[in-house]
Design a protein around this motif. Sequence first.
Motif, PDB file in Angstrom:
ATOM      1  N   LEU A   1       0.574 -39.228   4.632  1.00  0.00           N
ATOM      2  CA  LEU A   1      -0.182 -38.861   3.434  1.00  0.00           C
ATOM      3  C   LEU A   1      -1.676 -38.780   3.735  1.00  0.00           C
ATOM      4  CD1 LEU A   1       1.636 -40.970   0.682  1.00  0.00           C
ATOM      5  CD2 LEU A   1       1.831 -38.509   1.106  1.00  0.00           C
ATOM      6  N   LYS A   2      -2.181 -39.714   4.511  1.00  0.00           N
ATOM      7  CA  LYS A   2      -3.605 -39.697   4.875  1.00  0.00           C
ATOM      8  C   LYS A   2      -3.920 -38.470   5.734  1.00  0.00           C
ATOM      9  CE  LYS A   2      -4.488 -44.679   4.665  1.00  0.00           C
ATOM     10  NZ  LYS A   2      -4.816 -45.913   5.437  1.00  0.00           N
ATOM     11  N   LYS A   3      -3.015 -38.169   6.639  1.00  0.00           N
ATOM     12  CA  LYS A   3      -3.193 -36.989   7.504  1.00  0.00           C
ATOM     13  C   LYS A   3      -3.185 -35.719   6.666  1.00  0.00           C
ATOM     14  CE  LYS A   3      -1.328 -35.008  11.775  1.00  0.00           C
ATOM     15  NZ  LYS A   3      -0.331 -35.199  12.862  1.00  0.00           N
ATOM     16  N   GLN A   4      -2.259 -35.666   5.697  1.00  0.00           N
ATOM     17  CA  GLN A   4      -2.153 -34.490   4.849  1.00  0.00           C
ATOM     18  C   GLN A   4      -3.343 -34.364   3.910  1.00  0.00           C
ATOM     19  OE1 GLN A   4       1.679 -35.362   3.224  1.00  0.00           O
ATOM     20  NE2 GLN A   4       2.786 -34.230   4.799  1.00  0.00           N
ATOM     21  N   LEU A   5      -3.906 -35.490   3.492  1.00  0.00           N
ATOM     22  CA  LEU A   5      -5.081 -35.463   2.620  1.00  0.00           C
ATOM     23  C   LEU A   5      -6.240 -34.766   3.318  1.00  0.00           C
ATOM     24  CD1 LEU A   5      -6.535 -36.248   0.028  1.00  0.00           C
ATOM     25  CD2 LEU A   5      -7.041 -38.477   1.067  1.00  0.00           C
ATOM     26  N   ILE A   6      -6.418 -35.060   4.603  1.00  0.00           N
ATOM     27  CA  ILE A   6      -7.488 -34.410   5.371  1.00  0.00           C
ATOM     28  C   ILE A   6      -7.258 -32.906   5.421  1.00  0.00           C
ATOM     29  CG2 ILE A   6      -8.513 -34.186   7.671  1.00  0.00           C
ATOM     30  CD1 ILE A   6      -7.863 -37.173   8.095  1.00  0.00           C
ATOM     31  N   LEU A   7      -6.009 -32.505   5.676  1.00  0.00           N
ATOM     32  CA  LEU A   7      -5.679 -31.078   5.737  1.00  0.00           C
ATOM     33  C   LEU A   7      -5.826 -30.419   4.367  1.00  0.00           C
ATOM     34  CD1 LEU A   7      -2.518 -31.328   8.023  1.00  0.00           C
ATOM     35  CD2 LEU A   7      -4.759 -30.457   8.681  1.00  0.00           C
ATOM     36  N   MET A   8      -5.452 -31.132   3.309  1.00  0.00           N
ATOM     37  CA  MET A   8      -5.580 -30.600   1.957  1.00  0.00           C
ATOM     38  C   MET A   8      -7.048 -30.427   1.569  1.00  0.00           C
ATOM     39  SD  MET A   8      -2.773 -29.884   0.309  1.00  0.00           S
ATOM     40  CE  MET A   8      -1.017 -30.204   0.277  1.00  0.00           C
ATOM     41  N   GLN A   9      -7.897 -31.330   2.042  1.00  0.00           N
ATOM     42  CA  GLN A   9      -9.326 -31.213   1.750  1.00  0.00           C
ATOM     43  C   GLN A   9      -9.901 -29.942   2.377  1.00  0.00           C
ATOM     44  OE1 GLN A   9     -10.496 -35.082   3.219  1.00  0.00           O
ATOM     45  NE2 GLN A   9     -10.541 -35.983   1.166  1.00  0.00           N
TER      46      GLN A   9
ATOM     47  N   GLU B   1      -8.061 -27.291   2.844  1.00  0.00           N
ATOM     48  CA  GLU B   1      -7.494 -26.243   1.992  1.00  0.00           C
ATOM     49  C   GLU B   1      -8.317 -26.112   0.707  1.00  0.00           C
ATOM     50  OE1 GLU B   1      -4.404 -23.464   0.636  1.00  0.00           O
ATOM     51  OE2 GLU B   1      -5.272 -24.110   2.540  1.00  0.00           O
ATOM     52  N   LYS B   2      -8.800 -27.251   0.196  1.00  0.00           N
ATOM     53  CA  LYS B   2      -9.632 -27.250  -1.005  1.00  0.00           C
ATOM     54  C   LYS B   2     -10.904 -26.442  -0.766  1.00  0.00           C
ATOM     55  CE  LYS B   2     -12.299 -30.369  -3.986  1.00  0.00           C
ATOM     56  NZ  LYS B   2     -12.686 -31.782  -4.233  1.00  0.00           N
ATOM     57  N   GLU B   3     -11.487 -26.616   0.428  1.00  0.00           N
ATOM     58  CA  GLU B   3     -12.699 -25.861   0.767  1.00  0.00           C
ATOM     59  C   GLU B   3     -12.415 -24.363   0.757  1.00  0.00           C
ATOM     60  OE1 GLU B   3     -14.075 -27.309   4.510  1.00  0.00           O
ATOM     61  OE2 GLU B   3     -14.465 -29.342   3.772  1.00  0.00           O
ATOM     62  N   ARG B   4     -11.242 -23.978   1.266  1.00  0.00           N
ATOM     63  CA  ARG B   4     -10.894 -22.563   1.287  1.00  0.00           C
ATOM     64  C   ARG B   4     -10.716 -22.028  -0.132  1.00  0.00           C
ATOM     65  NH1 ARG B   4      -6.774 -19.170   0.907  1.00  0.00           N
ATOM     66  NH2 ARG B   4      -5.399 -20.847   0.236  1.00  0.00           N
ATOM     67  N   ILE B   5     -10.068 -22.837  -0.981  1.00  0.00           N
ATOM     68  CA  ILE B   5      -9.851 -22.418  -2.371  1.00  0.00           C
ATOM     69  C   ILE B   5     -11.188 -22.286  -3.099  1.00  0.00           C
ATOM     70  CG2 ILE B   5      -8.890 -23.146  -4.600  1.00  0.00           C
ATOM     71  CD1 ILE B   5      -6.554 -24.370  -3.015  1.00  0.00           C
ATOM     72  N   LEU B   6     -12.098 -23.213  -2.853  1.00  0.00           N
ATOM     73  CA  LEU B   6     -13.424 -23.134  -3.473  1.00  0.00           C
ATOM     74  C   LEU B   6     -14.150 -21.860  -3.036  1.00  0.00           C
ATOM     75  CD1 LEU B   6     -14.623 -26.857  -3.232  1.00  0.00           C
ATOM     76  CD2 LEU B   6     -13.988 -25.600  -5.293  1.00  0.00           C
TER      77      LEU B   6
ATOM     78  N   LYS C   1     -15.700  -9.037  -0.764  1.00  0.00           N
ATOM     79  CA  LYS C   1     -14.603  -9.109  -1.730  1.00  0.00           C
ATOM     80  C   LYS C   1     -13.435  -9.944  -1.204  1.00  0.00           C
ATOM     81  CE  LYS C   1     -15.485  -4.631  -3.916  1.00  0.00           C
ATOM     82  NZ  LYS C   1     -14.970  -3.253  -4.110  1.00  0.00           N
ATOM     83  N   PHE C   2     -13.294  -9.982   0.121  1.00  0.00           N
ATOM     84  CA  PHE C   2     -12.154 -10.683   0.713  1.00  0.00           C
ATOM     85  C   PHE C   2     -12.570 -11.959   1.433  1.00  0.00           C
ATOM     86  CE2 PHE C   2     -10.496  -6.560  -0.162  1.00  0.00           C
ATOM     87  CZ  PHE C   2      -9.173  -6.797  -0.501  1.00  0.00           C
ATOM     88  N   ASN C   3     -13.761 -12.466   1.125  1.00  0.00           N
ATOM     89  CA  ASN C   3     -14.219 -13.708   1.727  1.00  0.00           C
ATOM     90  C   ASN C   3     -13.317 -14.858   1.287  1.00  0.00           C
ATOM     91  OD1 ASN C   3     -15.836 -15.475   3.170  1.00  0.00           O
ATOM     92  ND2 ASN C   3     -17.242 -15.804   1.464  1.00  0.00           N
ATOM     93  N   GLY C   4     -12.728 -15.559   2.242  1.00  0.00           N
ATOM     94  CA  GLY C   4     -11.837 -16.671   1.932  1.00  0.00           C
ATOM     95  C   GLY C   4     -10.395 -16.272   1.757  1.00  0.00           C
ATOM     96  N   PHE C   5     -10.137 -14.969   1.757  1.00  0.00           N
ATOM     97  CA  PHE C   5      -8.773 -14.487   1.554  1.00  0.00           C
ATOM     98  C   PHE C   5      -8.285 -13.763   2.781  1.00  0.00           C
ATOM     99  CE2 PHE C   5      -6.012 -10.865   0.596  1.00  0.00           C
ATOM    100  CZ  PHE C   5      -4.955 -11.514  -0.007  1.00  0.00           C
ATOM    101  N   THR C   6      -7.053 -14.069   3.213  1.00  0.00           N
ATOM    102  CA  THR C   6      -6.427 -13.301   4.278  1.00  0.00           C
ATOM    103  C   THR C   6      -5.029 -12.933   3.843  1.00  0.00           C
ATOM    104  OG1 THR C   6      -5.630 -15.309   5.371  1.00  0.00           O
ATOM    105  CG2 THR C   6      -7.724 -14.418   6.139  1.00  0.00           C
TER     106      THR C   6
END
Length: 243
Positions: free
Chosen positions: A78-86, A88-93, A117-122
């Motif tokens: 869970l701690k490892k995934q939290l780092i990865l999710m954070q 992902e949060k930056e990408r979503i922002l 227009k596609f910044n952050g999106f792939t």
Amino acid sequence: MYLIKKASEISGVSVRTLHHYDEIGLLSPQKHENGYRYYSEEDMSILQTILFYKYLGFSLKQIKELINHDGKEITFHLKKQLILMQKEKERILTLIETLEKTIESRERRMNMSTKEKFNGFTYHDNQKYKQAAVDLYGEDVIEQAIERQRGKEQEIADGFNEIFFAFSKNMSNGLNALNKENIELAQRLHKHLCEYAFDCTIDAFSSIGFGYVQNEEFRDNLDKFGKGTAQYVCDAIQHYIKK
């Protein structure tokens, strides 16, 4: 303890997928003499861990290796995934910022470059798109593709984006989908799939083309490049395979 049907209802994971996880040794619940599988709270926690890793783009093979190597101590994962999710949060922002800028540019009639227009999106980072691909081609094919793509994600996404941008530009310029330039783009797309995804036969490529139009997730993803892009690309692909 939960029977497999209840575990499926709670988690949203299909019974068929839970059977598959058991078969490959990823998540093997207790089996009673009556043959029924019973999922403990610990099993459900491991299933949650698997789903988090899947969301983050890990293949089933990699998830199994991670759990076997790092142990089944859930807090560690869970701690490892939290780092990865954070991350992902930056990408979503970044995507939210891009959306806000797009709205502002349209309302104020400001120019915004295609790249902005596609910044952050792939093309490949939509989880629903991935699930649509699994439903259409099967989990084994998609997992093999993910393995082949590991470490090359940006290069691959850039390649797909470049091809679809070119299709979109041709469409905007009024070029017929069956034009020579678009047939060449379809050939590039076919080669790109063969190199980075799976050994894509002509028949499979044809099915992919129709999938771009018939599958809502595929169609919506492609139409981000311009309304009608999915149909335009499909038409080019079908003409390409006939030549």
